[in-house]
Design a protein around this motif. Structure first.
Motif, PDB file in Angstrom:
ATOM      1  N   PRO A 117       0.998  -1.182  -0.037  1.00  0.00           N
ATOM      2  CA  PRO A 117       0.034   0.052  -0.199  1.00  0.00           C
ATOM      3  C   PRO A 117       0.851   1.316  -0.072  1.00  0.00           C
ATOM      4  CG  PRO A 117      -1.046  -1.407   1.343  1.00  0.00           C
ATOM      5  CD  PRO A 117       0.339  -2.093   0.938  1.00  0.00           C
ATOM      6  N   ALA A 118       2.150   1.254   0.500  1.00  0.00           N
ATOM      7  CA  ALA A 118       2.910   2.277   0.644  1.00  0.00           C
ATOM      8  C   ALA A 118       4.011   2.258  -0.441  1.00  0.00           C
ATOM      9  CB  ALA A 118       3.619   2.428   1.994  1.00  0.00           C
ATOM     10  N   VAL A 119       3.875   1.414  -1.557  1.00  0.00           N
ATOM     11  CA  VAL A 119       5.082   1.098  -2.372  1.00  0.00           C
ATOM     12  C   VAL A 119       5.767   2.420  -3.067  1.00  0.00           C
ATOM     13  CG1 VAL A 119       3.607   0.968  -4.448  1.00  0.00           C
ATOM     14  CG2 VAL A 119       5.617  -0.402  -4.245  1.00  0.00           C
ATOM     15  N   THR A 120       4.786   3.457  -3.369  1.00  0.00           N
ATOM     16  CA  THR A 120       5.311   4.822  -3.667  1.00  0.00           C
ATOM     17  C   THR A 120       6.615   5.396  -2.983  1.00  0.00           C
ATOM     18  OG1 THR A 120       3.872   6.058  -2.773  1.00  0.00           O
ATOM     19  CG2 THR A 120       3.188   5.274  -4.956  1.00  0.00           C
ATOM     20  N   ILE A 121       6.658   4.929  -1.661  1.00  0.00           N
ATOM     21  CA  ILE A 121       7.632   5.552  -0.764  1.00  0.00           C
ATOM     22  C   ILE A 121       9.156   5.126  -1.374  1.00  0.00           C
ATOM     23  CG2 ILE A 121       8.864   5.449   1.507  1.00  0.00           C
ATOM     24  CD1 ILE A 121       6.252   7.045   1.311  1.00  0.00           C
ATOM     25  N   LEU A 122       9.164   3.883  -1.972  1.00  0.00           N
ATOM     26  CA  LEU A 122      10.243   3.207  -2.565  1.00  0.00           C
ATOM     27  C   LEU A 122      10.450   3.517  -4.138  1.00  0.00           C
ATOM     28  CD1 LEU A 122      12.866   1.309  -2.441  1.00  0.00           C
ATOM     29  CD2 LEU A 122      11.212  -0.363  -3.175  1.00  0.00           C
ATOM     30  N   ALA A 123       9.172   3.398  -4.777  1.00  0.00           N
ATOM     31  CA  ALA A 123       9.161   3.350  -6.141  1.00  0.00           C
ATOM     32  C   ALA A 123       9.416   4.832  -6.767  1.00  0.00           C
ATOM     33  CB  ALA A 123       8.000   2.777  -6.581  1.00  0.00           C
ATOM     34  N   ASP A 124       8.994   5.551  -6.035  1.00  0.00           N
ATOM     35  CA  ASP A 124       9.030   7.216  -6.762  1.00  0.00           C
ATOM     36  C   ASP A 124       9.972   8.033  -5.879  1.00  0.00           C
ATOM     37  OD1 ASP A 124       7.126   6.107  -8.478  1.00  0.00           O
ATOM     38  OD2 ASP A 124       5.512   6.711  -7.227  1.00  0.00           O
ATOM     39  N   ARG A 125      10.684   7.604  -5.167  1.00  0.00           N
ATOM     40  CA  ARG A 125      11.512   8.543  -4.434  1.00  0.00           C
ATOM     41  C   ARG A 125      12.432   9.264  -5.235  1.00  0.00           C
ATOM     42  NH1 ARG A 125      12.306   6.692  -0.029  1.00  0.00           N
ATOM     43  NH2 ARG A 125      14.172   7.631   0.741  1.00  0.00           N
ATOM     44  N   GLY A 126      12.980   8.914  -6.441  1.00  0.00           N
ATOM     45  CA  GLY A 126      13.922   9.553  -7.741  1.00  0.00           C
ATOM     46  C   GLY A 126      15.147   9.745  -6.917  1.00  0.00           C
ATOM     47  N   THR A 127      15.811  10.819  -7.825  1.00  0.00           N
ATOM     48  CA  THR A 127      17.464  10.921  -7.315  1.00  0.00           C
ATOM     49  C   THR A 127      17.570  11.672  -6.273  1.00  0.00           C
ATOM     50  OG1 THR A 127      17.366  12.589  -8.861  1.00  0.00           O
ATOM     51  CG2 THR A 127      18.208  10.713  -9.821  1.00  0.00           C
ATOM     52  N   ARG A 182      21.560  -6.596   1.788  1.00  0.00           N
ATOM     53  CA  ARG A 182      20.328  -7.344   2.087  1.00  0.00           C
ATOM     54  C   ARG A 182      19.228  -6.712   2.142  1.00  0.00           C
ATOM     55  NH1 ARG A 182      18.288 -12.592   3.756  1.00  0.00           N
ATOM     56  NH2 ARG A 182      16.765 -12.128   5.203  1.00  0.00           N
ATOM     57  N   LEU A 183      19.054  -5.648   2.972  1.00  0.00           N
ATOM     58  CA  LEU A 183      17.905  -4.691   2.879  1.00  0.00           C
ATOM     59  C   LEU A 183      17.275  -4.282   1.463  1.00  0.00           C
ATOM     60  CD1 LEU A 183      18.410  -2.721   6.232  1.00  0.00           C
ATOM     61  CD2 LEU A 183      16.629  -4.224   5.796  1.00  0.00           C
ATOM     62  N   CYS A 184      18.270  -3.678   0.751  1.00  0.00           N
ATOM     63  CA  CYS A 184      17.953  -3.359  -0.523  1.00  0.00           C
ATOM     64  C   CYS A 184      17.391  -4.669  -1.343  1.00  0.00           C
ATOM     65  CB  CYS A 184      19.379  -2.920  -1.443  1.00  0.00           C
ATOM     66  SG  CYS A 184      18.807  -2.335  -2.893  1.00  0.00           S
ATOM     67  N   GLU A 185      18.106  -5.678  -1.498  1.00  0.00           N
ATOM     68  CA  GLU A 185      17.547  -6.921  -2.076  1.00  0.00           C
ATOM     69  C   GLU A 185      16.108  -7.338  -1.579  1.00  0.00           C
ATOM     70  OE1 GLU A 185      19.925 -10.442  -2.514  1.00  0.00           O
ATOM     71  OE2 GLU A 185      21.150  -9.546  -3.829  1.00  0.00           O
ATOM     72  N   VAL A 186      15.889  -7.376  -0.148  1.00  0.00           N
ATOM     73  CA  VAL A 186      14.442  -7.900   0.439  1.00  0.00           C
ATOM     74  C   VAL A 186      13.465  -6.828  -0.016  1.00  0.00           C
ATOM     75  CG1 VAL A 186      13.311  -8.037   2.450  1.00  0.00           C
ATOM     76  CG2 VAL A 186      15.557  -9.184   2.354  1.00  0.00           C
ATOM     77  N   LEU A 187      13.810  -5.645  -0.179  1.00  0.00           N
ATOM     78  CA  LEU A 187      12.809  -4.432  -0.221  1.00  0.00           C
ATOM     79  C   LEU A 187      12.295  -4.595  -1.774  1.00  0.00           C
ATOM     80  CD1 LEU A 187      13.846  -1.542   1.989  1.00  0.00           C
ATOM     81  CD2 LEU A 187      11.963  -3.520   2.316  1.00  0.00           C
ATOM     82  N   VAL A 188      13.324  -4.543  -2.438  1.00  0.00           N
ATOM     83  CA  VAL A 188      13.110  -4.318  -4.121  1.00  0.00           C
ATOM     84  C   VAL A 188      12.444  -5.582  -4.599  1.00  0.00           C
ATOM     85  CG1 VAL A 188      14.724  -2.630  -4.627  1.00  0.00           C
ATOM     86  CG2 VAL A 188      15.345  -4.973  -4.886  1.00  0.00           C
ATOM     87  N   LEU A 189      12.916  -6.798  -3.952  1.00  0.00           N
ATOM     88  CA  LEU A 189      12.145  -8.195  -4.454  1.00  0.00           C
ATOM     89  C   LEU A 189      10.852  -8.117  -3.947  1.00  0.00           C
ATOM     90  CD1 LEU A 189      15.370 -10.525  -4.031  1.00  0.00           C
ATOM     91  CD2 LEU A 189      14.339  -9.632  -6.085  1.00  0.00           C
ATOM     92  N   ALA A 190      10.791  -7.889  -2.834  1.00  0.00           N
ATOM     93  CA  ALA A 190       9.301  -8.142  -2.236  1.00  0.00           C
ATOM     94  C   ALA A 190       8.485  -7.119  -2.837  1.00  0.00           C
ATOM     95  CB  ALA A 190       9.435  -7.836  -0.697  1.00  0.00           C
ATOM     96  N   LEU A 191       8.892  -5.727  -3.316  1.00  0.00           N
ATOM     97  CA  LEU A 191       7.839  -4.949  -3.867  1.00  0.00           C
ATOM     98  C   LEU A 191       7.847  -5.048  -5.379  1.00  0.00           C
ATOM     99  CD1 LEU A 191       8.119  -2.041  -1.161  1.00  0.00           C
ATOM    100  CD2 LEU A 191       6.069  -3.399  -1.783  1.00  0.00           C
TER     101      LEU A 191
END
Length: 454
Positions: A117-127, A182-191
């Motif tokens: 539900p909060a995927v935009t926090i990761l997906a749209d943060r930009g540069t 590890r945190l990066c992989e977990v978050l991007v794979l999960a989302l």
């Protein structure tokens, strides 16, 4: 022109490096004077951390010693993991430490459903991530506040683990690197499903017991095979630093393979001209991947990674288009450019190249010069930088674009290394340049006002 005061500071930093007294000085005045000028920006941009907050934390750090440096920043990461843990507990999810532990098992599907539900926090943060993004999301979507808080705090934690890992090589720093990775992989794979993309962990053997570990991202809804861009970063950069900002361009229609530069964190062999073999092996992999169009492969490099995007553009005819942001290719390897280089950066360069002393380091860097290769770049290459680069010689960027037959230069007035102050602009320019040459057959469009055709 460098002011006398600025030159004096740089000479003092060099004097501390030569006499190996940097640590003693850092314990007295803090580490900030001995860090690259853009050190704070790269982490605040990625983490959405308020700049004044990070600079206060930086002022409190008084040692480059492995245990003290890494311990200081990991303690701050722990605060954010605890905040994420509380939100995950309210969601009925896994413990935050479980997500950061490389040896733990995580149900990625469950985690993705909780945070989606909060995927935009990761997906749209930009540069340049907005420090107020989570608070604004919570105000607009109070029913999903815990998902936003958990996701935002996990991203912040991985960034502080990245700070703790900087610039690599020592045991505690490498431990922090693995936790950040590890945190990066977990978050991007999960989302990935919620972002509408496919993300896969890839391991590519490159000989001598080494392997490239990267993340392969396929855009959603694109007919295969698709064009692809190999993206690589610099001396002490991580996959997270590259991939997370690029997620906002996920609808470009171009697959991405994101990797770290040889000679850095996860590698054990030094960087040299022979590292060209590593990138060739990665291109072999991409060209053989049935979902990728082998005739439409591009390459993007940042900082020292831009050395490799420039080099591979000259020597590997499978690369169809290249972008080099903040490249070090010739003048950057000269002695004059080393004035003001701190002891920790000199030791990092030495570890990366396998040099045993400053004289050997100078020789190893000189071997990397690409000046004789510029005219061999027969493909379109976009070169990006600031006019006042304090880490590399801006002249390298100018020379590449001037001598490459199809070179284009985007040089941003008054900006520093990799034109970080104009990151949103060159991010869009990079994507457009890749799309023009990998998705269409139309002639190259002129970049915007600040980009100059050489």
């Amino acid at each position: 022109m460098t002011s006398l005061l600025e030159l004096g500071k740089r000479v003092l930093v060099s004097a501390r490096a030569i006499t190996h007294t940097t640590e003693r000085a850092a314990q007295r005045v803090g580490v900030a004077p001995f860090l690259p000028r853009l050190f704070a920006d790269r982490f605040t941009f990625l983490g959405g951390i308020p700049p004044e907050e990070f600079r206060t934390q930086l002022a409190g750090c008084r040692s480059f010693d492995d245990a003290r440096w890494a311990g200081y920043w990991e303690e701050i990461a722990g605060v954010h993991l605890a905040l994420a843990d509380a939100a995950l507990l309210r969601l009925g999810g896994p413990r935050a430490e479980q997500l950061a532990d490389p040896s733990a098992t995580v149900d990625l599907r469950e985690l993705g459903e909780l945070l989606a539900p909060a995927v935009t926090i990761l997906a749209d943060r930009g540069t340049v991530a907005d420090p107020a993004a989570v608070a604004r999301f919570c105000a607009e979507h109070p029913e999903d506040a815990d998902a936003a808080i958990a996701l935002g705090e996990l991203i912040t934690a991985l960034v502080y683990e990245f700070v703790a890992a900087w610039p690599g090589w020592t045991p505690r720093r490498l431990r922090a690197y693995e936790r950040s990775h590890r945190l990066c992989e977990v978050l991007v794979l999960a989302l990935a499903p919620a972002m509408g993309v496919t993300i896969e962990v890839v391991r590519i053997p490159v000989g001598d017991g080494e392997q490239v570990r990267g993340l392969l991202v396929f855009p959603a809804g694109s007919a295969t095979p698709v064009p692809a861009a190999l993206v690589t970063n610099g001396l002490e950069g991580t996959i997270a630093e590259l991939l997370i900002p690029m997620l906002s361009q996920r609808d470009s229609g171009i697959a991405l393979f994101v990797m770290e530069m040889p000679g850095t964190y996860s590698y054990r062999r030094p960087l040299s001209t022979a590292s060209e073999h590593v990138y060739s092996k990665v291109i072999d992999y991409l060209a053989a991947e049935p979902r990728i169009d082998a005739d439409r492969i591009g390459m993007v490099g940042f900082s020292f990674g831009a050395y490799w995007s420039t080099r591979m553009a000259a020597v590997d005819d499978r690369i169809e288009v290249a972008v080099s942001n903040g490249p070090l290719t010739h003048h950057s390897f000269g002695g004059r450019n080393s004035i003001g280089m701190s002891e920790i950066m000199i030791s990092t360069l030495a570890s990366t190249t396998g040099a045993r002393n400053p004289l050997e380091l100078s020789g190893e860097l000189a071997k990397l010069s690409l000046a004789q290769h510029y005219q061999d770049i027969a493909i379109p290459i976009l070169v990006i930088n600031g006019t006042h680069d304090t880490l590399a010689a801006t002249q390298d960027s100018i020379d590449i674009a001037a001598h490459a037959p199809h070179g284009v230069l985007a040089l941003y007035a008054g900006d520093d290394h990799c034109a970080m102050g104009h990151a949103p602009l060159w991010s869009e320019l990079t994507t457009r340049f890749l799309r023009e040459h990998l998705l269409t057959s139309s002639p190259t469009a002129e970049p915007e006002a600040k980009a100059t055709k050489r």
